[in-house]
Write an enzyme that holds these catalytic residues in place. Structure first.
Site, PDB file in Angstrom:
ATOM      1  N   ALA A 178      49.734  39.519  83.370  1.00 12.04           N
ATOM      2  CA  ALA A 178      49.937  38.706  82.175  1.00 12.04           C
ATOM      3  C   ALA A 178      48.994  37.514  82.250  1.00 12.04           C
ATOM      4  O   ALA A 178      49.159  36.650  83.105  1.00 12.04           O
ATOM      5  CB  ALA A 178      51.387  38.246  82.093  1.00 12.04           C
TER       6      ALA A 178
ATOM      7  N   CYS B  98      61.687  32.459  75.774  1.00 14.69           N
ATOM      8  CA  CYS B  98      60.457  33.253  75.683  1.00 14.69           C
ATOM      9  C   CYS B  98      60.339  34.198  76.878  1.00 14.69           C
ATOM     10  O   CYS B  98      59.996  35.376  76.719  1.00 14.69           O
ATOM     11  CB  CYS B  98      59.253  32.322  75.615  1.00 14.69           C
ATOM     12  SG  CYS B  98      57.667  33.169  75.508  1.00 14.69           S
TER      13      CYS B  98
ATOM     14  N   SER C 294      47.477  34.246  80.552  1.00 10.36           N
ATOM     15  CA  SER C 294      47.688  33.245  79.503  1.00 10.36           C
ATOM     16  C   SER C 294      46.411  32.501  79.135  1.00 10.36           C
ATOM     17  O   SER C 294      46.375  31.783  78.144  1.00 10.36           O
ATOM     18  CB  SER C 294      48.736  32.238  79.959  1.00 10.36           C
ATOM     19  OG  SER C 294      48.234  31.474  81.047  1.00 10.36           O
TER      20      SER C 294
ATOM     21  N   CYS D 283      54.225  25.314  74.319  1.00  8.74           N
ATOM     22  CA  CYS D 283      52.949  25.899  73.876  1.00  8.74           C
ATOM     23  C   CYS D 283      52.739  25.823  72.369  1.00  8.74           C
ATOM     24  O   CYS D 283      51.625  25.573  71.902  1.00  8.74           O
ATOM     25  CB  CYS D 283      52.820  27.341  74.369  1.00  8.74           C
ATOM     26  SG  CYS D 283      53.931  28.531  73.567  1.00  8.74           S
TER      27      CYS D 283
ATOM     28  N   VAL E 189      44.600  28.648  84.592  1.00 13.94           N
ATOM     29  CA  VAL E 189      44.071  28.899  85.931  1.00 13.94           C
ATOM     30  C   VAL E 189      45.021  29.756  86.761  1.00 13.94           C
ATOM     31  O   VAL E 189      44.577  30.594  87.555  1.00 13.94           O
ATOM     32  CB  VAL E 189      43.746  27.569  86.644  1.00 13.94           C
ATOM     33  CG1 VAL E 189      45.004  26.736  86.866  1.00 13.94           C
ATOM     34  CG2 VAL E 189      43.035  27.818  87.967  1.00 13.94           C
ATOM     35  N   ASP E 190      46.330  29.587  86.593  1.00 12.44           N
ATOM     36  CA  ASP E 190      47.289  30.306  87.426  1.00 12.44           C
ATOM     37  C   ASP E 190      47.209  31.818  87.221  1.00 12.44           C
ATOM     38  O   ASP E 190      47.037  32.582  88.173  1.00 12.44           O
ATOM     39  CB  ASP E 190      48.710  29.810  87.153  1.00 12.44           C
ATOM     40  CG  ASP E 190      48.886  28.338  87.475  1.00 12.44           C
ATOM     41  OD1 ASP E 190      48.237  27.865  88.434  1.00 12.44           O
ATOM     42  OD2 ASP E 190      49.643  27.654  86.772  1.00 12.44           O
ATOM     43  N   SER E 191      47.350  32.256  85.990  1.00 12.18           N
ATOM     44  CA  SER E 191      47.325  33.696  85.730  1.00 12.18           C
ATOM     45  C   SER E 191      45.934  34.283  85.965  1.00 12.18           C
ATOM     46  O   SER E 191      45.800  35.455  86.330  1.00 12.18           O
ATOM     47  CB  SER E 191      47.806  33.999  84.310  1.00 12.18           C
ATOM     48  OG  SER E 191      47.005  33.364  83.342  1.00 12.18           O
TER      49      SER E 191
END
Length: 372
Positions: free
Chosen positions: A19, A113, A21, A209, A24-26
């Site tokens: 997943a 979500c 987004s 978001c 930086v994390d994903s």
């Protein structure tokens, strides 16, 4: 760095869906997945109209995030899909967010979500693609303990996101992977730089978001204009103290914005009565709660009843006992509001959670004693 994704077959024969987004994390999760040698597919959800959200002409309809995710996928040499979930997200998250505010409740849209669009729908799509797992950039730890799979807080307390994932089911947990759970943020950014990802120094999102400008009241009043009707501010005995400019500007426990002077003590919002456009205010001790009723409970543990519970994402867990659909606090708690998520822990392990339906105030006599 190599991460074990805990797959049930030879990694070079496996397929990992990530997943993505656009943050930086994903993006680092996608890079770590690619390093394993498995086939990796990135999936990005278009959830809202970014140009409409920020009210800027010329904004990309999906925002910068989808473009960034695409650039990262191209850099890593992996396939990338963009799924249009805007209608479903609007109906299940944004409209619910507005409805909760209109009811005088305190919504937690990120939890909603994750329970619906992100996990339920994304897991289903990943399985349709024949994936062995779905990996996300959440800072939580998936721990295999004998014959059960547990969900634990992220190792970095400053980044832990377990509060928002209480709705994860056991079946989903079997399929999900959280490669960043043991890493601090600085290491994630270092890995992004090492991979040459364009998002290595991209700032973290600080707001919900679909409200990137942080103006929650502005969004709600556009969707539910009745929430900006002026009304009375009354004390606990019903005495009118002043007026307000719309319940949309207030949540339970709030002090700022109550423009009533001449009081012996600071005033806080104790209760919101949206049908009458009325705010009930009182001193801080009037916010003391000794129990709450929970609805839509999701439980992924065993039969624990003595637990730690968090009623806000940044609050520390406090001792409580679960008695059916009611939760009894060990002591008086403050800032507990209907609509929030109550999330239960045993140490670092997330046990489950649900929505706070109603609260019970500490008895009046106990309030007086606490004030003495």
């Amino acid at each position: 760095m190599q991460i074990d994704f805990g797959l049930d077959r030879e990694v070079r024969e496996a397929r990992i869906v990530v997943a993505m987004s656009g943050g930086v994390d994903s993006s680092v999760v996608a890079a770590l997945a690619a390093r394993t040698g498995a086939e990796v597919i990135g999936v990005t959800l278009q959830l809202y109209d970014h140009g409409e959200a920020v009210k800027r002409s010329g904004s990309c309809c999906a925002g910068q995030d989808i473009y960034d995710a695409s650039m990262v996928a191209d850099r890593l040499g992996i396939a990338h899909y963009v799924l249009d979930y805007e209608s479903r997200f609007r109906d299940s998250v944004i409209e619910h967010f507005a409805d909760e505010y209109a009811r005088g409740r305190t919504p937690v849209p990120c939890s909603l979500c994750n329970q619906g669009v992100k996990f339920m729908d994304l897991v289903a799509f990943a399985k349709e693609l024949g994936a062995d797992c779905l990996a996300t950039g959440h800072y939580v730890r998936r721990v295999v303990n004998g014959d059960r799979v547990e969900l634990h807080k992220g190792a970095d307390p400053a980044r832990d996101q377990s509060y928002f994932l209480y709705g994860t089911t056991r079946e989903q947990l079997d399929f999900l992977r959280f490669p960043l759970g043991d890493l601090p943020k600085r290491e994630v950014r270092r890995l992004a730089e090492e991979e040459g990802l364009v998002v290595a120094n991209k700032p973290d999102s600080q707001d919900i978001c679909f409200v990137p400008d942080g103006d929650y009241a502005g969004l709600v009043q556009r969707l539910r204009p009745e929430t900006i009707a002026a009304g009375e501010i009354v004390d606990l005995q019903g005495k009118v103290l002043g007026s307000h400019r719309g319940v949309v500007h207030f949540t339970v426990g709030q002090r700022r914005g109550i423009e009533v002077g001449g009081q012996k003590e600071p005033l806080y919002v104790v209760r919101i009565e949206p049908e009458q456009q009325r705010l009930v205010v009182g001193p801080r001790r009037a916010l003391a709660v000794d129990s709450m009723r929970i609805e839509e409970m999701n439980w992924i543990a065993e039969d624990q009843t003595d637990v730690g519970v968090k009623v806000r994402s940044l609050a520390p867990p406090v001792p409580a006992t679960i008695l059916g659909d009611r939760v009894q606090f060990a002591g008086a708690e403050y800032g507990v509001a209907p609509g929030q998520a109550a999330v239960f822990y045993d140490g670092t392990r997330l046990l489950g959670g649900g929505w706070i339906a109603e609260t019970t105030s500490v008895a009046e006599g106990a309030l007086d004693a606490a004030a003495a």
